[in-house]
Design a protein around this motif. Structure first.
Motif, mmCIF file in Angstrom:
data_model
loop_
_atom_site.group_PDB
_atom_site.id
_atom_site.type_symbol
_atom_site.label_atom_id
_atom_site.label_comp_id
_atom_site.label_asym_id
_atom_site.label_seq_id
_atom_site.Cartn_x
_atom_site.Cartn_y
_atom_site.Cartn_z
ATOM 1 N N PHE A 139 81.446 -40.021 -2.398
ATOM 2 C CA PHE A 139 81.695 -39.881 -0.978
ATOM 3 C C PHE A 139 81.736 -41.265 -0.343
ATOM 4 O O PHE A 139 80.973 -42.151 -0.692
ATOM 5 N N SER A 140 82.661 -41.478 0.552
ATOM 6 C CA SER A 140 82.797 -42.783 1.185
ATOM 7 C C SER A 140 82.433 -42.679 2.658
ATOM 8 O O SER A 140 82.496 -41.607 3.247
ATOM 9 N N ASP A 141 82.068 -43.790 3.274
ATOM 10 C CA ASP A 141 81.786 -43.771 4.711
ATOM 11 C C ASP A 141 83.064 -43.930 5.513
ATOM 12 O O ASP A 141 83.045 -43.966 6.725
ATOM 13 N N GLU A 142 84.191 -44.061 4.804
ATOM 14 C CA GLU A 142 85.455 -44.230 5.517
ATOM 15 C C GLU A 142 86.317 -42.983 5.375
ATOM 16 O O GLU A 142 86.604 -42.530 4.280
ATOM 17 N N ILE A 143 86.729 -42.429 6.506
ATOM 18 C CA ILE A 143 87.573 -41.232 6.535
ATOM 19 C C ILE A 143 88.829 -41.440 5.700
ATOM 20 O O ILE A 143 89.249 -40.579 4.947
ATOM 21 N N ARG A 144 89.392 -42.642 5.860
ATOM 22 C CA ARG A 144 90.631 -42.976 5.166
ATOM 23 C C ARG A 144 90.513 -42.710 3.656
ATOM 24 O O ARG A 144 91.394 -42.136 3.033
ATOM 25 N N LEU A 169 88.236 -40.794 2.125
ATOM 26 C CA LEU A 169 88.010 -39.373 1.846
ATOM 27 C C LEU A 169 89.329 -38.616 1.908
ATOM 28 O O LEU A 169 89.578 -37.709 1.113
ATOM 29 N N GLU A 170 90.172 -39.019 2.863
ATOM 30 C CA GLU A 170 91.475 -38.356 2.969
ATOM 31 C C GLU A 170 92.348 -38.685 1.768
ATOM 32 O O GLU A 170 93.049 -37.816 1.235
#
Lengths: 432, 141
Positions: free
Chosen positions: A380-385, A387-388
């Motif tokens: 899991f990443s802290d960046e939406i980009r 995760l998308e």
């Protein structure tokens, strides 16, 4: 190492000729000795000598587990009972047990295919084969035992249970080959850790594991924990027991001993053969068995098949990783979908874990598939980009494997409903 | 000097944020700042807390997908044009900003920023005289 080079390496033309001859005589025996099959043949207008080639196999009736239940216990035997010298049975979790009856000749065939299996795994007369499959009605224990005996290995008939004692025996007797279910192999490894035994204290070098489906991840885990090469053996009581197919040391599919068992892969819906490489239901015809020969028996196991020559030199057909059972299959927008396909996609991606759930629904008369995938802190990443990007990657990989589009939804860890330790893989909300 | 931020994956489900704050509350953790980035299905909760390690363990125990991320925290005097000035410094060295959020700090604005090169950003900001925030008590105002 190849036990029977003539049988395992013959060219396809020779093999097809041999299979065709044997199929012809088998149909003949079924026609005259098994009323169940004679009735089926007569219904379809098939005469005792009509079948000359395996090309005609696809026109012959299929046999199901239900047929076995209906003829329980001995209705499908094709010889008088005095010729049957052994009975085995698989535990029937649903309904009656499945029976296998063997003539002396059948037991010889069985030892032969297990001997071939052991040689394929690199096991020979120098080895000490520790058999932890159960001995009894279950075909695992005695099946491996007879084959190991045939190749002249030292056999330890340990059977199941009493794990600590088994480890002591393995240690003291110098077992080099372990034969058991993959889950028992892992249990042995855990017990070793518990009692402080290091795998290097044992001489194990090969594992002959089968009787239940297992993943590549399990293989790696077992190999790491037990310091051996883990190989997959396949079989079922109905066909003969373990030794119907076996992986060679190249670990690249399970070789079917085709001079005894003809494999077919059928589309589970249409029951028509699928091309090589495509997934379908595995169906076997036994062409040499006397006691209980079966014609086109539906195993309900899903796999794909290739007939390319293996790097080991064997020319026999190989079965790929088993994808589950036909009972698990979903039909979404007309496409056959197996939950295990989703699992294999997730396992192949380094960023994901194989925790998923398929939710099928119908919206505006169209089937829609949503796949929930659990995230964990490692990917899991802290960046939406990111995760998308991950969601899109999963979606693309799923689509190329399943052949249909799916919505991917990332969910929190351990939120997918689990029952009895197993995640519930499919929720079908479509009206039936 | 970099700051540890907690980053948490949250499904868009009722009560999840409450659950996070319950865990933090029960462990005596104080939240100095937070922001949520949201999509249709899920959100990412980013938090600066006073005891990052304890919070991380407590949240993991409760099954949250959580990890720590390094970010830069710096103080901007509470006057017009100061954020503009700070961002200009970053633009001039070709820094890309992933996200930023702000909170009140001793009457000034503290800003948390995540970029493609946090170490460089911290160094540049320090050179231009900005006060950088570290972990711990100085976050309390």
């Amino acid at each position: 190492m190849i036990w029977n080079e003539h049988a395992e390496c013959m060219n396809r033309e020779q093999l097809v000729r041999l299979q065709s001859e044997r199929l012809h005589s088998m149909i003949n025996r079924l026609y005259y000795n098994v009323p169940f099959y004679r009735k089926k043949f007569q219904e379809q207008g098939i005469g005792a000598d009509d079948i000359q080639s395996i090309d005609q196999l696809k026109y012959l009736p299929l046999t199901t587990k239900q047929d076995l239940r209906d003829n329980y216990p001995f209705g499908l035997f094709s010889v008088p009972q005095q010729e049957i010298i052994r009975l085995h049975a698989s535990s029937g979790t649903t309904g009656k047990p499945t029976v296998g009856g063997y003539t002396r000749h059948d037991l010889e065939i069985w030892s032969e295919v297990v001997a071939r299996s052991l040689y394929a795994a690199g096991v020979d007369h120098n080895d000490v084969v520790h058999v932890s499959y159960g001995y009894g009605l279950f075909t695992g224990g005695l099946g491996i035992h007879q084959g190991a005996q045939k190749i002249g290995a030292t056999v330890i008939p340990a059977s199941g249970g009493n794990t600590k004692k088994q480890l002591q025996i393995m240690h003291d007797f110098g077992s080099t080959v372990l034969a058991c279910t993959p889950s028992y192999a892992l249990y042995l490894a855990d017990t070793m850790k518990e009692i402080g035994m290091d795998p290097s204290e044992l001489k194990l070098r090969r594992g002959i594991f089968g009787a239940e489906p297992w993943t590549e991840e399990m293989r790696k885990e077992i190999e790491n924990k037990l310091h051996l090469k883990a190989l997959d053996i396949y079989g079922l009581t109905e066909i003969i027991g373990p030794g119907v197919a076996m992986e060679c040391e190249h670990q690249n599919g399970l070789h079917v001993f085709e001079d005894h068992f003809i494999p077919e892969i059928l589309d589970p819906q249409t029951l028509q053969p699928v091309p090589y490489g495509e997934i379908g239901e595995l169906v076997f015809t036994t062409i040499t068995k006397e006691g209980m020969p079966l014609l086109r028996y539906r195993t309900r196991d899903l796999t794909s098949m290739t007939i390319e020559t293996c790097s080991c030199g064997r020319t026999t057909a190989r079965l790929h990783k088993f994808m589950g059972r036909t009972d698990d299959m979903l039909i979404i927008r007309g496409v056959n979908v197996f939950p295990s396909q989703v699992e294999s996609v997730l396992l192949e991606m380094s960023e994901t874990e194989p925790h998923y759930q398929l939710i099928v629904d119908r919206m505006n008369n169209l089937d829609v598939l949503e796949i929930l995938v659990e995230v964990n802190e490692t990917f899991f990443s802290d960046e939406i980009r990111q995760l998308e990007a991950l969601t899109h990657k999963i979606k693309a990989n799923i689509e190329s494997t399943l052949g249909i589009s799916a919505k991917i939804k990332l969910v929190e860890p351990k939120t997918i409903e689990r029952s009895e330790g197993k995640a519930k893989r499919v929720i079908d909300k479509r009206p039936h | 000097m970099l700051l540890q931020q907690l980053s948490l994956f949250l499904e868009n489900k009722k009560g999840r944020l409450t659950e996070v704050t319950r865990v933090l509350s029960e462990n005596g953790i104080n939240i100095a700042a937070f922001s949520i980035a949201d999509t249709a299905d899920y959100g990412i909760l980013r938090m600066i807390v006073d005891q990052t390690e304890i919070a991380l363990i407590a949240l993991k125990e409760q099954g949250f997908a959580v990890h720590t991320t390094q970010v830069v925290g710096f103080v901007i005097p509470n006057e017009p044009g100061n954020l503009y000035q700070a961002l200009q410094h970053l633009d001039s060295i070709d820094i890309e900003i992933e996200y930023l959020y702000a909170f009140a700090h001793n009457g000034n604005a503290a800003t948390v920023i995540k970029t493609n090169d946090n170490t460089l950003v911290a160094k540049i900001l320090a050179e231009f005289g900005y006060q950088l925030l570290g972990q711990g008590s100085q976050l309390h105002s």
